[in-house]
Design a protein around this motif. Structure first.
Motif, PDB file in Angstrom:
ATOM      1  N   PHE A  72      73.486  73.056 -22.519  1.00  0.00           N
ATOM      2  CA  PHE A  72      73.185  73.430 -23.902  1.00  0.00           C
ATOM      3  C   PHE A  72      72.528  74.814 -23.950  1.00  0.00           C
ATOM      4  O   PHE A  72      71.898  75.164 -24.944  1.00  0.00           O
ATOM      5  CB  PHE A  72      72.275  72.376 -24.539  1.00  0.00           C
ATOM      6  N   ASP A  73      72.700  75.578 -22.885  1.00  0.00           N
ATOM      7  CA  ASP A  73      72.157  76.933 -22.853  1.00  0.00           C
ATOM      8  C   ASP A  73      72.846  77.771 -23.935  1.00  0.00           C
ATOM      9  O   ASP A  73      74.072  77.726 -24.063  1.00  0.00           O
ATOM     10  CB  ASP A  73      72.394  77.556 -21.477  1.00  0.00           C
ATOM     11  N   PRO A  74      72.071  78.544 -24.709  1.00  0.00           N
ATOM     12  CA  PRO A  74      72.681  79.311 -25.798  1.00  0.00           C
ATOM     13  C   PRO A  74      73.540  80.487 -25.344  1.00  0.00           C
ATOM     14  O   PRO A  74      74.310  81.029 -26.137  1.00  0.00           O
ATOM     15  CB  PRO A  74      71.475  79.799 -26.614  1.00  0.00           C
ATOM     16  N   LYS A  75      73.439  80.894 -24.085  1.00  0.00           N
ATOM     17  CA  LYS A  75      74.294  81.960 -23.549  1.00  0.00           C
ATOM     18  C   LYS A  75      74.544  81.670 -22.082  1.00  0.00           C
ATOM     19  O   LYS A  75      73.970  82.292 -21.186  1.00  0.00           O
ATOM     20  CB  LYS A  75      73.621  83.326 -23.731  1.00  0.00           C
ATOM     21  N   PRO A  76      75.412  80.694 -21.789  1.00  0.00           N
ATOM     22  CA  PRO A  76      75.576  80.254 -20.398  1.00  0.00           C
ATOM     23  C   PRO A  76      76.225  81.295 -19.491  1.00  0.00           C
ATOM     24  O   PRO A  76      76.006  81.272 -18.280  1.00  0.00           O
ATOM     25  CB  PRO A  76      76.456  79.008 -20.528  1.00  0.00           C
ATOM     26  N   VAL A  77      77.017  82.203 -20.069  1.00  0.00           N
ATOM     27  CA  VAL A  77      77.654  83.257 -19.282  1.00  0.00           C
ATOM     28  C   VAL A  77      77.351  84.604 -19.935  1.00  0.00           C
ATOM     29  O   VAL A  77      77.737  84.836 -21.083  1.00  0.00           O
ATOM     30  CB  VAL A  77      79.183  83.056 -19.186  1.00  0.00           C
ATOM     31  N   PRO A  78      76.650  85.494 -19.236  1.00  0.00           N
ATOM     32  CA  PRO A  78      76.355  86.812 -19.814  1.00  0.00           C
ATOM     33  C   PRO A  78      77.638  87.620 -20.022  1.00  0.00           C
ATOM     34  O   PRO A  78      78.678  87.348 -19.420  1.00  0.00           O
ATOM     35  CB  PRO A  78      75.459  87.470 -18.751  1.00  0.00           C
ATOM     36  N   GLY A  79      77.535  88.626 -20.884  1.00  0.00           N
ATOM     37  CA  GLY A  79      78.658  89.528 -21.072  1.00  0.00           C
ATOM     38  C   GLY A  79      79.465  89.234 -22.317  1.00  0.00           C
ATOM     39  O   GLY A  79      78.951  88.664 -23.293  1.00  0.00           O
ATOM     40  N   ASP A  80      80.737  89.577 -22.281  1.00  0.00           N
ATOM     41  CA  ASP A  80      81.599  89.508 -23.458  1.00  0.00           C
ATOM     42  C   ASP A  80      82.177  88.106 -23.653  1.00  0.00           C
ATOM     43  O   ASP A  80      83.394  87.897 -23.670  1.00  0.00           O
ATOM     44  CB  ASP A  80      82.718  90.540 -23.336  1.00  0.00           C
ATOM     45  N   TRP A  81      81.261  87.165 -23.768  1.00  0.00           N
ATOM     46  CA  TRP A  81      81.627  85.757 -23.978  1.00  0.00           C
ATOM     47  C   TRP A  81      80.742  85.193 -25.076  1.00  0.00           C
ATOM     48  O   TRP A  81      79.560  85.519 -25.161  1.00  0.00           O
ATOM     49  CB  TRP A  81      81.443  84.950 -22.690  1.00  0.00           C
ATOM     50  N   ASN A  82      81.317  84.327 -25.904  1.00  0.00           N
ATOM     51  CA  ASN A  82      80.527  83.718 -26.982  1.00  0.00           C
ATOM     52  C   ASN A  82      79.412  82.855 -26.431  1.00  0.00           C
ATOM     53  O   ASN A  82      79.564  82.208 -25.383  1.00  0.00           O
ATOM     54  CB  ASN A  82      81.417  82.863 -27.884  1.00  0.00           C
ATOM     55  N   GLY A  83      78.290  82.842 -27.147  1.00  0.00           N
ATOM     56  CA  GLY A  83      77.208  81.927 -26.822  1.00  0.00           C
ATOM     57  C   GLY A  83      77.468  80.556 -27.441  1.00  0.00           C
ATOM     58  O   GLY A  83      78.553  80.272 -27.956  1.00  0.00           O
ATOM     59  N   ALA A  84      76.450  79.706 -27.382  1.00  0.00           N
ATOM     60  CA  ALA A  84      76.565  78.343 -27.909  1.00  0.00           C
ATOM     61  C   ALA A  84      75.453  78.096 -28.921  1.00  0.00           C
ATOM     62  O   ALA A  84      74.275  78.299 -28.612  1.00  0.00           O
ATOM     63  CB  ALA A  84      76.493  77.317 -26.776  1.00  0.00           C
ATOM     64  N   GLY A  85      75.832  77.664 -30.098  1.00  0.00           N
ATOM     65  CA  GLY A  85      74.858  77.423 -31.151  1.00  0.00           C
ATOM     66  C   GLY A  85      74.886  75.988 -31.636  1.00  0.00           C
ATOM     67  O   GLY A  85      75.589  75.126 -31.093  1.00  0.00           O
ATOM     68  N   ALA A  86      74.096  75.741 -32.659  1.00  0.00           N
ATOM     69  CA  ALA A  86      74.081  74.437 -33.333  1.00  0.00           C
ATOM     70  C   ALA A  86      73.905  74.714 -34.828  1.00  0.00           C
ATOM     71  O   ALA A  86      72.853  74.452 -35.404  1.00  0.00           O
ATOM     72  CB  ALA A  86      72.980  73.542 -32.802  1.00  0.00           C
ATOM     73  N   HIS A  87      74.927  75.299 -35.419  1.00  0.00           N
ATOM     74  CA  HIS A  87      74.881  75.651 -36.837  1.00  0.00           C
ATOM     75  C   HIS A  87      74.513  74.429 -37.663  1.00  0.00           C
ATOM     76  O   HIS A  87      75.004  73.325 -37.410  1.00  0.00           O
ATOM     77  CB  HIS A  87      76.228  76.190 -37.309  1.00  0.00           C
ATOM     78  N   CYS A  88      73.664  74.634 -38.635  1.00  0.00           N
ATOM     79  CA  CYS A  88      73.169  73.524 -39.457  1.00  0.00           C
ATOM     80  C   CYS A  88      73.623  73.707 -40.904  1.00  0.00           C
ATOM     81  O   CYS A  88      73.144  74.593 -41.611  1.00  0.00           O
ATOM     82  CB  CYS A  88      71.642  73.454 -39.373  1.00  0.00           C
ATOM     83  N   ASN A  89      74.563  72.874 -41.327  1.00  0.00           N
ATOM     84  CA  ASN A  89      75.013  72.851 -42.709  1.00  0.00           C
ATOM     85  C   ASN A  89      74.072  71.967 -43.512  1.00  0.00           C
ATOM     86  O   ASN A  89      73.710  70.867 -43.073  1.00  0.00           O
ATOM     87  CB  ASN A  89      76.450  72.330 -42.784  1.00  0.00           C
ATOM     88  N   TYR A  90      73.712  72.435 -44.705  1.00  0.00           N
ATOM     89  CA  TYR A  90      72.600  71.802 -45.418  1.00  0.00           C
ATOM     90  C   TYR A  90      72.842  71.834 -46.924  1.00  0.00           C
ATOM     91  O   TYR A  90      73.343  72.824 -47.467  1.00  0.00           O
ATOM     92  CB  TYR A  90      71.313  72.555 -45.089  1.00  0.00           C
ATOM     93  N   SER A  91      72.486  70.736 -47.572  1.00  0.00           N
ATOM     94  CA  SER A  91      72.499  70.703 -49.035  1.00  0.00           C
ATOM     95  C   SER A  91      71.466  69.708 -49.525  1.00  0.00           C
ATOM     96  O   SER A  91      71.071  68.783 -48.805  1.00  0.00           O
ATOM     97  CB  SER A  91      73.877  70.313 -49.571  1.00  0.00           C
ATOM     98  N   THR A  92      71.027  69.923 -50.754  1.00  0.00           N
ATOM     99  CA  THR A  92      70.162  68.970 -51.443  1.00  0.00           C
ATOM    100  C   THR A  92      70.895  68.467 -52.683  1.00  0.00           C
ATOM    101  O   THR A  92      71.950  68.997 -53.054  1.00  0.00           O
ATOM    102  CB  THR A  92      68.847  69.633 -51.872  1.00  0.00           C
TER     103      THR A  92
END
Length: 354
Positions: free
Chosen positions: A234-254
């Motif tokens: 779950f590392d947010p940037k498991p591979v340095p360089g020109d590779w996408n990181g890993a997130g946990a985008h949070c969609n939210y509504s009330t």
């Protein structure tokens, strides 16, 4: 091996009313998931009917050796896809023998926020997009990558099909089905931009249940990768360089955001998030500065921004929400290693109570 497999898959309900309950909790690092099992006399569906339990907190970095007992409070029950039958998984949080939440118990404060009458009246919904990377067991490198080398550049892997693009699909599909069986509100999966990286989505789920379900979904993923002989990162940037990181985008509504005129409520909530940007970033996961660079579909960590359909912004509002004048927004800042109890409750606190 067939006998061992037969015993592992033994249906206890054919011989006894007893069940196995796997108690799950979060260890001292904030990301290490721990669990142990106990026998109960019969089926249980209400967590308040389950017994409290204890563990050695000195072995998890959560207590001193001369006063090591930490108490587990059962909070949520899920069906066990490994043992099946009436056997259960139990999400717990941790307390001292005196009944105080230990410092690493982030669920306690989240539950207080979600039980606040003003927050409860707004019925906050969450949809969490959990990204992760499947790693080779003996080397800290994604599966399908040559050891010490790199695959072809990003482009064909996102939602890709084929052995050279969708690496680890059997693990992903097993996890998907295990979550549905367990009763988790998993709403989908997809291959991500970097090869070996995947995402599952949990939601929409209300309030504290979002944190419970994401943690148990993570537990199931850890168990399935354990069986498969690979590691999950779950590392947010498991591979340095020109590779996408890993997130946990949070969609939210009330409730107010989902009703007519909700877009204006959304805009006011985003303004509140902007004011508290630094506080949120500090709570959104360790190592996030390696991911939030302004590249690879992220906003710069030091600058708050928002936009419609903009995946390079801190917060994204969807086209449908803009068109309908109501709906939800996506906070794209949380890292893949964020604590869902912290992130969901913090968003509610800032936007509703702040």
């Amino acid at each position: 091996m067939s006998l061992l497999s037969d015993l592992v898959n033994l249906n206890l309900s054919d011989a006894t009313e007893k069940i196995i309950a796997e108690y799950i909790w979060i260890g001292g690092s904030g990301m290490d998931i721990r669990s142990k099992a106990r026998t109960l006399p019969g089926p249980v569906t209400d967590p308040s009917k389950l017994p409290m339990w204890n563990y050695d907190g000195s072995s998890t970095g959560q207590a001193a050796g001369d006063d090591s007992e930490v108490i587990l409070y059962p909070q949520a029950i899920f069906k066990d896809p490994f043992r099946r039958g009436n056997n259960i998984l139990v999400m717990c949080d941790a307390y001292t023998p005196a009944g105080d939440p230990i410092p690493t118990n982030k669920r306690y404060n989240a539950a207080k926020i979600f039980s606040h009458p003003t927050v409860a009246a707004e019925v906050p919904w969450y949809g969490i997009e959990q990204e992760y990377t499947l790693m080779q067991k003996d080397v800290n490198w994604p599966i399908g990558w040559p050891v010490g080398g790199y695959p072809g550049p990003q482009g064909p892997y996102y939602c890709g099909v084929g052995a050279d693009k969708a690496i680890g699909r059997d693990i992903v599909d097993a996890h998907y089905k295990a979550c549905i069986y367990a009763g988790i509100g998993i709403s989908g999966i997809n291959g991500e931009v970097m090869p070996g990286q995947w995402e599952f989505q949990v939601g929409p789920v209300e309030g504290i249940s979002a944190g419970d379900q994401v943690w148990v979904a993570r537990y199931l993923l850890e168990r399935i990768t354990e069986i498969s002989g690979v590691n999950v990162s779950f590392d947010p940037k498991p591979v340095p360089g020109d590779w996408n990181g890993a997130g946990a985008h949070c969609n939210y509504s009330t409730k107010s955001m989902r009703n007519d005129g909700g877009l204006q409520v959304i805009k006011k909530a985003i303004e509140k998030l902007q004011v508290k940007h630094k506080e949120h970033i500090a709570a959104y996961g360790e190592g996030n500065e390696r991911r939030l660079t302004g590249k690879h579909e992220t906003a710069d960590i030091n600058t708050f921004s928002w936009g419609v359909a903009n995946r390079g912004a801190s917060v994204r509002v969807g086209r449908d929400t803009e068109k309908e004048g109501k709906g939800y927004f996506e906070d794209r800042r949380p890292a893949s290693n964020m604590d869902p109890y912290v992130v969901t409750s913090m968003i509610a606190e800032t936007t509703i109570l702040g």
